[in-house]
Motif scaffolding. Structure first.
Motif, PDB file in Angstrom:
ATOM      1  N   ARG A 487       0.833  -1.209   0.000  1.00 31.23           N
ATOM      2  CA  ARG A 487       0.000   0.000   0.000  1.00 31.23           C
ATOM      3  C   ARG A 487       0.861   1.249   0.000  1.00 31.23           C
ATOM      4  N   MET A 488       1.960   1.207   0.733  1.00 31.97           N
ATOM      5  CA  MET A 488       2.852   2.365   0.784  1.00 31.97           C
ATOM      6  C   MET A 488       3.495   2.612  -0.578  1.00 31.97           C
ATOM      7  N   ALA A 489       3.895   1.546  -1.270  1.00 34.11           N
ATOM      8  CA  ALA A 489       4.510   1.701  -2.591  1.00 34.11           C
ATOM      9  C   ALA A 489       3.529   2.241  -3.616  1.00 34.11           C
ATOM     10  N   LYS A 490       2.241   1.991  -3.421  1.00 37.32           N
ATOM     11  CA  LYS A 490       1.236   2.427  -4.384  1.00 37.32           C
ATOM     12  C   LYS A 490       0.889   3.910  -4.251  1.00 37.32           C
ATOM     13  N   VAL A 491       0.938   4.448  -3.028  1.00 36.02           N
ATOM     14  CA  VAL A 491       0.425   5.801  -2.811  1.00 36.02           C
ATOM     15  C   VAL A 491       1.492   6.809  -2.428  1.00 36.02           C
ATOM     16  N   ASP A 492       2.748   6.367  -2.203  1.00 40.66           N
ATOM     17  CA  ASP A 492       3.738   7.324  -1.691  1.00 40.66           C
ATOM     18  C   ASP A 492       4.069   8.418  -2.690  1.00 40.66           C
ATOM     19  N   LYS A 494       2.104  10.254  -4.293  1.00 37.69           N
ATOM     20  CA  LYS A 494       1.222  11.399  -4.089  1.00 37.69           C
ATOM     21  C   LYS A 494       1.771  12.354  -3.033  1.00 37.69           C
ATOM     22  N   TYR A 495       2.679  11.856  -2.197  1.00 44.54           N
ATOM     23  CA  TYR A 495       3.264  12.682  -1.135  1.00 44.54           C
ATOM     24  C   TYR A 495       4.726  13.022  -1.431  1.00 44.54           C
ATOM     25  N   TRP A 496       5.132  12.887  -2.717  1.00 41.81           N
ATOM     26  CA  TRP A 496       6.511  13.195  -3.127  1.00 41.81           C
ATOM     27  C   TRP A 496       7.510  12.375  -2.328  1.00 41.81           C
ATOM     28  N   THR A 497       7.196  11.097  -2.156  1.00 42.81           N
ATOM     29  CA  THR A 497       7.995  10.208  -1.333  1.00 42.81           C
ATOM     30  C   THR A 497       8.348   8.961  -2.125  1.00 42.81           C
ATOM     31  N   GLY A 498       9.570   8.499  -1.955  1.00 43.66           N
ATOM     32  CA  GLY A 498      10.022   7.267  -2.577  1.00 43.66           C
ATOM     33  C   GLY A 498      10.311   6.214  -1.543  1.00 43.66           C
ATOM     34  N   LEU A 499      10.042   4.963  -1.886  1.00 48.09           N
ATOM     35  CA  LEU A 499      10.277   3.824  -1.000  1.00 48.09           C
ATOM     36  C   LEU A 499      11.417   3.003  -1.578  1.00 48.09           C
ATOM     37  N   ALA A 500      12.493   2.844  -0.822  1.00 51.78           N
ATOM     38  CA  ALA A 500      13.664   2.085  -1.255  1.00 51.78           C
ATOM     39  C   ALA A 500      13.753   0.817  -0.420  1.00 51.78           C
ATOM     40  N   LEU A 501      13.498  -0.331  -1.051  1.00 50.55           N
ATOM     41  CA  LEU A 501      13.568  -1.625  -0.376  1.00 50.55           C
ATOM     42  C   LEU A 501      14.898  -2.289  -0.704  1.00 50.55           C
ATOM     43  N   ILE A 502      15.580  -2.787   0.326  1.00 49.89           N
ATOM     44  CA  ILE A 502      16.872  -3.441   0.175  1.00 49.89           C
ATOM     45  C   ILE A 502      16.785  -4.798   0.864  1.00 49.89           C
ATOM     46  N   THR A 503      17.096  -5.847   0.129  1.00 49.19           N
ATOM     47  CA  THR A 503      16.983  -7.173   0.713  1.00 49.19           C
ATOM     48  C   THR A 503      17.970  -8.115   0.054  1.00 49.19           C
ATOM     49  N   GLN A 504      18.352  -9.173   0.777  1.00 49.10           N
ATOM     50  CA  GLN A 504      19.263 -10.176   0.248  1.00 49.10           C
ATOM     51  C   GLN A 504      18.554 -11.484  -0.032  1.00 49.10           C
ATOM     52  N   ASP A 505      17.272 -11.572   0.243  1.00 51.53           N
ATOM     53  CA  ASP A 505      16.516 -12.790   0.029  1.00 51.53           C
ATOM     54  C   ASP A 505      15.507 -12.554  -1.088  1.00 51.53           C
ATOM     55  N   ALA A 506      15.855 -12.968  -2.306  1.00 51.43           N
ATOM     56  CA  ALA A 506      14.977 -12.718  -3.447  1.00 51.43           C
ATOM     57  C   ALA A 506      13.674 -13.489  -3.346  1.00 51.43           C
ATOM     58  N   ASP A 507      13.706 -14.671  -2.733  1.00 53.84           N
ATOM     59  CA  ASP A 507      12.493 -15.487  -2.669  1.00 53.84           C
ATOM     60  C   ASP A 507      11.396 -14.810  -1.865  1.00 53.84           C
ATOM     61  N   ASP A 508      11.754 -14.127  -0.774  1.00 53.50           N
ATOM     62  CA  ASP A 508      10.745 -13.459   0.039  1.00 53.50           C
ATOM     63  C   ASP A 508      10.065 -12.331  -0.725  1.00 53.50           C
ATOM     64  N   VAL A 509      10.736 -11.782  -1.734  1.00 54.60           N
ATOM     65  CA  VAL A 509      10.163 -10.682  -2.509  1.00 54.60           C
ATOM     66  C   VAL A 509       9.466 -11.192  -3.766  1.00 54.60           C
ATOM     67  N   LEU A 510      10.107 -12.101  -4.482  1.00 51.74           N
ATOM     68  CA  LEU A 510       9.621 -12.505  -5.795  1.00 51.74           C
ATOM     69  C   LEU A 510       8.717 -13.733  -5.766  1.00 51.74           C
ATOM     70  N   ALA A 511       8.671 -14.454  -4.648  1.00 53.21           N
ATOM     71  CA  ALA A 511       7.869 -15.672  -4.607  1.00 53.21           C
ATOM     72  C   ALA A 511       6.404 -15.402  -4.296  1.00 53.21           C
ATOM     73  N   SER A 512       6.078 -14.208  -3.851  1.00 54.00           N
ATOM     74  CA  SER A 512       4.697 -13.901  -3.485  1.00 54.00           C
ATOM     75  C   SER A 512       4.120 -12.866  -4.448  1.00 54.00           C
ATOM     76  N   PRO A 513       2.805 -12.889  -4.663  1.00 53.66           N
ATOM     77  CA  PRO A 513       2.188 -11.877  -5.544  1.00 53.66           C
ATOM     78  C   PRO A 513       2.398 -10.456  -5.035  1.00 53.66           C
ATOM     79  N   LEU A 514       2.350 -10.263  -3.706  1.00 52.82           N
ATOM     80  CA  LEU A 514       2.569  -8.925  -3.167  1.00 52.82           C
ATOM     81  C   LEU A 514       3.994  -8.456  -3.440  1.00 52.82           C
ATOM     82  N   GLY A 515       4.970  -9.360  -3.290  1.00 55.63           N
ATOM     83  CA  GLY A 515       6.355  -8.979  -3.558  1.00 55.63           C
ATOM     84  C   GLY A 515       6.576  -8.608  -5.010  1.00 55.63           C
ATOM     85  N   ARG A 516       5.999  -9.392  -5.919  1.00 52.21           N
ATOM     86  CA  ARG A 516       6.144  -9.065  -7.344  1.00 52.21           C
ATOM     87  C   ARG A 516       5.445  -7.756  -7.686  1.00 52.21           C
TER      88      ARG A 516
END
Length: 618
Positions: A487-492, A494-516
């Protein structure tokens, strides 16, 4: 430096079979085509094609790259047809004979030598010997540039801009007057040269024409035309500076994926430090206290959750918020998410109903209702919620109260139970979570993100803001936490804000629909060295070619592949930092120990007033 072979344009041979344009467009074509003298109306937009008729005498590798970096909609078609060696040798023989006869005719008439003819003769002779030795070949090459725009005025401007770039590369271009349709067909990925406006190139000249040798990102400029963005590093191939402005993209989000030790946090801190000099404010979720020294150096605020007396109250309402009918409702919904992560499981429907009733009752006991005038009152705490659940008398409520006991009266009571004690107003706020136990890091990260979001959404002065979430896998593995980040990535934006996600586990991000979905909403994507076990998932998700796969598998520390969200631009870079920047952002244990030793020696030296000799003795 490569010399282009001087040659003549090959006329359209009369023996070639005519190509029926209608047949080509029957399979998959636009809804309509309207042909004009120099342009086409293709559906709802216009297109015009420019033919390259002249080339510079000398070029360097990758000299066509500026055309690929054109910011508008430009299709570039390069048609290559090899010439058989016997045909090439015969043509060069005739060419040398013509040049030699011309030289002798001028000599007989007493004229001076023509430098252009002398150079052409020398090049032709050298090329003939290379072909005879099998060191090169000849090719017929045609280059077409098709410009697309929404209206005639924009098309004229875009075509003039492309022409200016071509002329800056010492190329001659001409419009396809009365041949607009064949020109457009020649630039389609059909492999058919419908214009056949060709020149003869040798192997070295053709290799230099390929624009994929040194890919560079398009130059980022601000509204005033000045260069924008920050330095990410140097191009791994050309050594050119790689400047990138995340706030000039479709959205301001980024995703950074790498194996442990590849330099992902180093690159994130380097960008953050440089963004701070451009008046960008930032908030950081730091599970390992890697950003603390950076915050202390630039005068930021460090909130060490888990330390004595440092606490954030999940029941806090935004300070100074404008009256909104659903503000209290939104707070209740966040508490549902927070408590689900805190309890470590998804709540059943009956539990959600009981919890919703209890949260509203807890606010009501503190005098806070839907009336905006009550929102400035002291908010309740987690212990107040446990009391309401206990007084409810329902078995489900009692079970929930028992599950909250460790966080209200037990070992973790000091983390989330009580009024907030930390201030979040600063140009850089780092939430340091290293002192927290692993079991409560995920809810602490969610609570810190909520505090950041309340600060961003209800700040008095708007400005560019960056939210950095390091080790995002800690939160992504919780479904409720992944939904909050989504939700934060979708609406930020509008508030001139960027979200920077940093992770070393690709499966936790890419294995789920929300992560993709979070990755697809990141216009800036950075990949560093990957493990062989994860490269297949990374390649499929980011559509990497074989060369990019090999680069990520063999990349050294600090080498990265920067992708834009539209996949049109990619660049391999090496992150570089000035010595002063490196001292602030490095987390290498050996370097930190050396810095500490140097400070101790300087302190001892200044205390005794004595100097040290070469062997380290006073």
């Amino acid at each position: 430096m490569t010399h282009l072979l001087p040659g003549r344009r090959r006329p359209h041979p009369s023996s070639d079979t005519a190509i029926d344009s209608a047949t080509l467009l029957d399979a998959a074509g636009p809804e309509s085509i309207e042909v004009h003298a120099r342009a086409l109306a293709i559906g709802a937009h216009l297109a015009t094609t420019l033919v390259v008729t002249g080339y510079p005498a000398e070029v360097t590798p990758g000299w066509l790259s500026p055309l690929l970096n054109f910011p508008g909609h430009l299709d570039i078609a390069l048609h290559i047809e090899p010439v058989p060696n016997p045909v090439a040798a015969e043509g060069l023989k005739k060419q040398r004979a013509r040049l030699e006869s011309g030289r002798r005719a001028r000599y007989d008439k007493g004229n001076l030598d023509d430098p252009d003819t002398e150079a052409a003769a020398a090049d032709a002779a050298e090329l003939a010997y290379r072909i005879a030795r099998g060191e090169g070949k000849l090719f017929h090459v045609a280059l077409y540039l098709t410009v697309h725009a929404a209206d005639e005025e924009s098309l004229a401007e875009q075509a003039a801009a492309v022409r200016a770039i071509a002329e800056s590369l010492l190329m001659s271009v001409a419009p396809t007057t009365y041949r607009a349709l064949p020109g457009w067909l020649a630039s389609l990925p059909l492999g058919i040269d419908t214009l056949k406006t060709r020149r003869t190139f040798d192997t070295a000249a053709l290799a230099a024409c390929f624009p994929f040798i040194s890919p560079d990102l398009p130059a980022a400029t601000g509204t005033d035309g000045e260069a924008a963005g920050v330095l990410y590093g140097l191009n791994a191939v050309s050594g050119a500076p790689v400047l990138w402005d995340r706030f000039a993209q479709d959205n301001y989000n980024s995703i950074t994926l790498a194996r442990s030790g590849a330099g992902k946090s180093y690159l994130a801190k380097l960008e953050l430090l440089r963004l701070l000099f451009t008046s960008v404010t930032a908030s950081v979720i730091d599970p390992e206290d890697e950003y603390v020294r950076l915050a202390e150096t630039v005068g930021g605020t460090v909130i060490a959750l888990g330390a004595d007396g440092v606490r954030l109250n999940p029941f806090d309402l935004p300070a100074g918020a404008e009256p909104e009918q659903d503000l209290l409702t939104r707070r209740v919904l966040f508490l549902h998410t927070f408590l689900a992560v805190l309890l470590g499981t998804d709540l059943a429907a009956a539990e959600k109903a009981v919890l919703d009733r209890a949260i509203l009752a807890t606010y009501a006991r503190s005098g806070i209702t839907a009336d905006a005038r009550t929102w400035t009152r002291t908010p309740p705490t987690l212990a107040d919620l446990a009391t309401v659940l206990t007084d409810d008398g329902d078995q489900t409520a009692t079970d929930l109260a028992d599950r909250l006991a460790p966080y209200t009266t037990g070992s973790h009571a000091g983390l989330f139970n009580g009024p907030s004690t930390a201030t979040t107003s600063s140009h850089l706020v780092v939430y340091a979570l290293r002192q927290l136990p692993e079991e409560v890091k995920a809810p602490a990260m969610l609570l810190a993100l909520d505090a950041i979001w309340r600060q961003v959404a209800h700040r008095a002065q708007q400005g560019r803001h960056l939210v950095v979430v390091d080790e995002a896998w800690l939160l992504m593995r919780e479904e409720a936490g992944a939904r909050f980040l989504f939700r934060m990535a979708k609406v930020d934006r509008k508030y001139w804000t960027g979200l920077a996600l940093i992770t070393q586990d690709a499966d936790d991000v890419l294995a789920s629909p929300l992560g993709r979905a979070i990755v697809s909403n990141a216009a800036t994507q950075i990949l560093l060295r990957q493990a062989p076990q994860a490269i297949e998932t990374i390649s499929d998700s980011f559509h990497l070619c074989q060369g990019e796969r090999e680069f990520l598998l063999s990349a050294s520390r600090g080498e990265a592949l920067l992708l834009t969200g539209d996949r049109r631009h990619k660049v391999a870079l090496i992150s570089v930092a000035a010595p002063g920047e490196h001292d602030v952002i490095t987390t290498d244990p050996g370097e930190l120990a050396a810095q500490l030793l140097d400070r101790d020696l300087d302190s001892d030296d200044s205390y005794t007033g004595e100097s040290l000799d070469d062997e380290g003795w006073a």
